[in-house]
Design a protein around this motif. Sequence first.
Motif, short mmCIF file in Angstrom:
data_model
loop_
_atom_site.label_atom_id
_atom_site.label_comp_id
_atom_site.label_asym_id
_atom_site.label_seq_id
_atom_site.Cartn_x
_atom_site.Cartn_y
_atom_site.Cartn_z
N ASN A 170 0.84 -1.18 -0.04
CA ASN A 170 -0.13 -0.04 0.14
C ASN A 170 1.01 1.21 0.07
N GLY A 171 0.51 2.21 -0.95
CA GLY A 171 1.23 3.27 -0.95
C GLY A 171 2.44 3.48 -1.80
N SER A 172 2.68 2.34 -2.52
CA SER A 172 3.88 2.04 -3.55
C SER A 172 3.85 2.77 -4.76
N GLY A 173 2.48 3.40 -5.03
CA GLY A 173 2.40 4.00 -6.38
C GLY A 173 1.42 3.20 -7.43
N LYS A 174 0.87 2.11 -7.16
CA LYS A 174 0.25 1.38 -8.03
C LYS A 174 -0.86 2.30 -8.59
N SER A 175 -1.63 2.74 -7.68
CA SER A 175 -2.84 3.55 -7.99
C SER A 175 -2.58 4.61 -8.90
N THR A 176 -1.69 5.38 -8.46
CA THR A 176 -1.07 6.46 -9.18
C THR A 176 -0.57 6.17 -10.61
N LEU A 177 0.14 5.08 -10.82
CA LEU A 177 0.37 4.76 -12.06
C LEU A 177 -0.96 4.42 -13.01
N LEU A 178 -1.63 3.61 -12.48
CA LEU A 178 -3.14 3.51 -13.26
C LEU A 178 -3.71 5.01 -13.68
N ARG A 179 -3.68 5.72 -12.66
CA ARG A 179 -4.41 7.05 -12.78
C ARG A 179 -3.53 7.87 -14.18
N ILE A 180 -2.20 7.64 -14.05
CA ILE A 180 -1.50 8.21 -15.10
C ILE A 180 -1.72 7.36 -16.45
N LEU A 181 -1.95 6.41 -16.39
CA LEU A 181 -2.32 5.48 -17.76
C LEU A 181 -3.52 5.75 -17.95
N ALA A 182 -4.37 6.40 -17.25
CA ALA A 182 -5.80 6.46 -17.74
C ALA A 182 -6.05 7.93 -18.08
N GLY A 183 -4.75 8.95 -18.01
CA GLY A 183 -4.96 10.23 -18.28
C GLY A 183 -5.59 11.32 -17.38
N GLU A 184 -5.80 10.69 -15.98
CA GLU A 184 -6.53 11.34 -15.08
C GLU A 184 -5.54 11.98 -14.04
N GLN A 185 -4.09 11.86 -14.53
CA GLN A 185 -3.19 12.48 -13.70
C GLN A 185 -1.92 12.56 -14.68
N GLU A 186 -1.30 13.62 -14.29
CA GLU A 186 0.00 14.11 -14.90
C GLU A 186 1.18 13.26 -14.35
#
Length: 607
Positions: free
Chosen positions: A328-344
């Motif tokens: 938890n907190g390792s960046g998995k969800s962040t990477l997915l949001r970047i792939l989805a275009g929801e986060q730069e």
Amino acid sequence: MSTIVSLRGVAKAHGARTLFSEVALTLHEGERVGLIGANGSGKSTLLRILAGAEAPDAGERILRRQARLAWVEQQDAFPGVETVEQAAALPLAGQGLDDAQLHVRVGEALSRTGFLDPTQPVESLSGGWRKRLALARALVQEPDLLLLDEPTNHLDLESTLWLERFLQGARFAFVVISHDRAFLENTARRMIELSPAYPGCCLDVEGPYSALLERREEYRAAQAGYESALANKVRREVEWLRRGAKARTTKAKARIDEAGRLMGELARAKERNAQAGSAGIDFQGGGRQTRRLVTVENLGHDAGGRTLFDGLDLVLSPGTRLGLVGANGSGKSTLLRILAGEQEPARGAVRRAPALETAYFDQAREQLDPEESLRRALAPHGDAVVHQGRQIHVASWAKRFLFRPDQLDLPVGLLSGGEQARLLIARLMLRPADVLLLDEPTNDLDIPTLEVLEESLREFPGAVALITHDRYLLDAVSTALLGLDGQGQAVPLASLEQWDAHLREAQAPRERREAEPPRRPARRPAKKLTYKEERELEGMEAAIGEAEAALAAREEELADPAVAHVASELEARLIRRDEAQAEVDRLYARWAELEDKQAALSDPGGE
């Protein structure tokens, strides 16, 4: 083997709906039993009946004389206590134990579940440690049979693996309800599936979860053959009746009665098979032939003053099914949001094929309006949806995902976690997609739905990136794995076992460092300690102890599964943990500096 508890002809209904009937079940000493079934099939109710906490509507429960049962419920509550010792001692109140006996029983239970400090406050425990405390509270009762109701719910991988090892070494019998198929495979040696599709509502199989799968397929094949043969026989009897047979003879009357019986049996067989149904998940592929759907180049991102990942290169192509693993907190969800275009991203580039269609499953359920009705959430603009080019009435679409007609006008906020997950998947299926990005879609799903989701992901023609704690699903679906350690590394993997080995290798140097005394810098010529420095040195050990306790508390906060899906809170806790670690490091460095200065004054010539 000696019998502990038996159920005979047990039935239970909630209102007008029958959960199960004619259940016959016997549990013996030392058995390790996994109990599964669809959501709403009555698993928790059956466990409460076994525990004696709820009476059946029909049938009987027979408990061996002086047999001891302990029950760990889904929700861990410890009312009226402050410390883990007090919580673990709750079941022993009023049993006439003296202080010494009480201390030994509680101390042993806490030790077996990993607690080192009996005075630790209950309120400081993470979700995983609260589950351990619930186990300790059960163990003080020295049970012959332990009943566990979904103990793996929302636990992180580390806590799940601990529980797995704990049950593998258990001396008592246990029955565990879980949707974690890898957990069941590794702990259970007898599997029971609760479903009205089976005689007596149970399929009871000796062996692990994989043995149940084999037996279930054999049963379904046999039932399909039986239903087919029965349908042919009914068809012949109906044709005979249509020819206008007269009930003039005893033989003719018997045949007419038999035809009625066969039609009734066929209807019951079809009803049983319908009741055993699961959600109809079938993602629509976009049909794109492009080989590079998403290309990631030199990607990097930071959070909470640390690098989550850096220099990441990645290509998602049709047929790619990428599993993302990490704490938890390792960046998995962040990477997915970047792939989805929801986060730069902070660094690097993400290139997408022209007119790419992406479907994104959000673990926090932020895409759902809790005030909106289920009907409008499924069909915002009318009473029908369009799937694979054809219109389907919203009631039929809802039924496909196991929703009842009377739920259509319920607010989404009143649906259970599993029902909300099915709702999101139902909406995703209506969007033709080239790429599926799924962030913990398996939370709260029952095993029948997980099995259908697994098959749908295997057959999806586009690319998939998947985050899940379900090891069984990851192993079955993924064509590639990527491990994120939260410290900047993104490690390509061939298997989950390889990731475990990587984590152990990374942990070993840290454990060696923790076992060794802090290294101190080489001595330098030093000036005399000031009065303030002398006082600082005298209080340094106490200050370090307080700082390390604060760090441990921050790490427990970070491990709490309750914040695993709340990005803002998770990032805030990461920052607090890193600040606490920095303070511990600063104090050790300062301690070494002051001691060296003092040593140089007492030994000016050096060694």
